[in-house]
Design an enzyme around this catalytic site. Structure first.
Site, mmCIF file in Angstrom:
data_model
loop_
_atom_site.group_PDB
_atom_site.id
_atom_site.type_symbol
_atom_site.label_atom_id
_atom_site.label_comp_id
_atom_site.label_asym_id
_atom_site.label_seq_id
_atom_site.Cartn_x
_atom_site.Cartn_y
_atom_site.Cartn_z
ATOM 1 N N TYR A 1 7.798 -14.497 -14.009
ATOM 2 C CA TYR A 1 6.744 -13.632 -13.479
ATOM 3 C C TYR A 1 5.382 -14.125 -13.951
ATOM 4 O O TYR A 1 4.431 -14.209 -13.167
ATOM 5 C CB TYR A 1 6.982 -12.187 -13.931
ATOM 6 C CG TYR A 1 5.830 -11.260 -13.614
ATOM 7 C CD1 TYR A 1 5.591 -10.818 -12.319
ATOM 8 C CD2 TYR A 1 4.979 -10.817 -14.628
ATOM 9 C CE1 TYR A 1 4.539 -9.975 -12.035
ATOM 10 C CE2 TYR A 1 3.920 -9.969 -14.355
ATOM 11 C CZ TYR A 1 3.701 -9.555 -13.056
ATOM 12 O OH TYR A 1 2.638 -8.718 -12.782
ATOM 13 N N ALA B 1 0.798 -1.229 0.000
ATOM 14 C CA ALA B 1 0.000 0.000 0.000
ATOM 15 C C ALA B 1 0.830 1.278 0.000
ATOM 16 O O ALA B 1 0.266 2.369 0.009
ATOM 17 C CB ALA B 1 -0.935 0.000 1.209
ATOM 18 N N ASP C 1 7.041 -7.348 6.059
ATOM 19 C CA ASP C 1 7.759 -7.986 4.958
ATOM 20 C C ASP C 1 6.989 -9.254 4.607
ATOM 21 O O ASP C 1 7.000 -10.236 5.357
ATOM 22 C CB ASP C 1 9.188 -8.311 5.381
ATOM 23 C CG ASP C 1 10.004 -8.941 4.258
ATOM 24 O OD1 ASP C 1 9.414 -9.350 3.231
ATOM 25 O OD2 ASP C 1 11.235 -9.043 4.412
#
Length: 248
Positions: free
Chosen positions: A156, A14, A63
């Site tokens: 990815y 965020a 984390d």
């Protein structure tokens, strides 16, 4: 969106980009937003920006690659906010990490952030909802078009294909449990964030955004708003959103 006023939303990643825009928009609707990221300074500036809004932002340093951090975050949310009603799994990472010439650490961190953190936050959010008898909660996974077609950054893409599969799998789990908790995958195309800079470096990122039309973080936030605003009998399972000029 009136039904969400006073409810609790967790937004991962965020501190910047789409996650920051999502947190601000949810707070504007009166939600209490648990905003998590590694940079507490950026989260604190987000909190300050949102002070005039109807809702509130609670910054949490976390984390997401560390299981103990994630579990501590949920314990803090339970203590301060009672629990999670909406979980937006927004945090994501793309690195240039081919298989033949790539690095193990790059594969590992992408898998931890893009897949395992989604699993952990979904697991703990649904547990929070069920423990409190919440039957109208919502899990929103910020996925990618790369989770539906193969791009140049194929590792990815593999992590985002996993998110596509996990989203549908969790939907099946919730139906077997006779729960009305919803889960949605939002799959954007190119968004003007740090994404291209992380993947291509500074020069490559600038060339990418200067030569291509891109979505804005606020566009992704409005997509989250759209799925949250649907009536109880409507579930948006998958939303694909791309710039008008993007072909694939």
């Amino acid at each position: 969106m009136e039904k969400w006023e006073g409810r609790v939303a967790l937004v991962t990643g965020a501190s910047m980009g789409s996650g920051r825009a999502i947190a601000k928009l949810l707070a504007s609707h009166g939600m209490r937003v648990a905003a998590c990221a590694r940079s507490i300074e950026k989260l604190q500036s987000l909190t300050t920006e949102c002070m005039s809004l109807r809702g509130t932002v609670f910054p949490i340093k976390c984390d997401l690659t560390r299981r103990e951090d994630v579990e501590t975050m949920f314990s803090l949310i339970k203590e301060k906010l009672l629990g999670v009603d909406v979980c937006v799994n927004n945090a994501g990472l793309a690195l240039d990490a081919p298989i033949i010439d790539g690095q193990y650490d790059d594969w590992d961190v992408m898998w931890q952030v893009n897949v395992m953190s989604v699993c952990m936050c979904t697991h703990l959010s649904v547990k929070s909802m069920l423990d409190r008898g919440v039957d109208d909660g919502h899990i929103i996974n910020i996925n990618s078009l790369s989770g539906h077609r193969l791009g140049k950054a194929h590792f990815y893409s593999a992590t985002k294909y996993a998110v596509t599969a996990l989203t549908e799998g969790v939907r099946w789990e919730l139906r077997r449990a006779d729960s009305h908790i919803k889960i949605t995958s939002i799959s954007p195309g190119l968004v003007h964030t740090n994404f291209a800079y992380n993947l291509m470096g500074k020069e490559g990122g600038e060339e990418c955004y200067n030569s291509r039309q891109a979505l804005l973080p606020e566009d992704i936030a409005k997509s989250v708003e759209f799925v949250l605003a649907t009536p109880s009998h409507v579930q948006v399972s998958e939303m694909m959103i791309r710039p008008t000029e993007q072909v694939v």
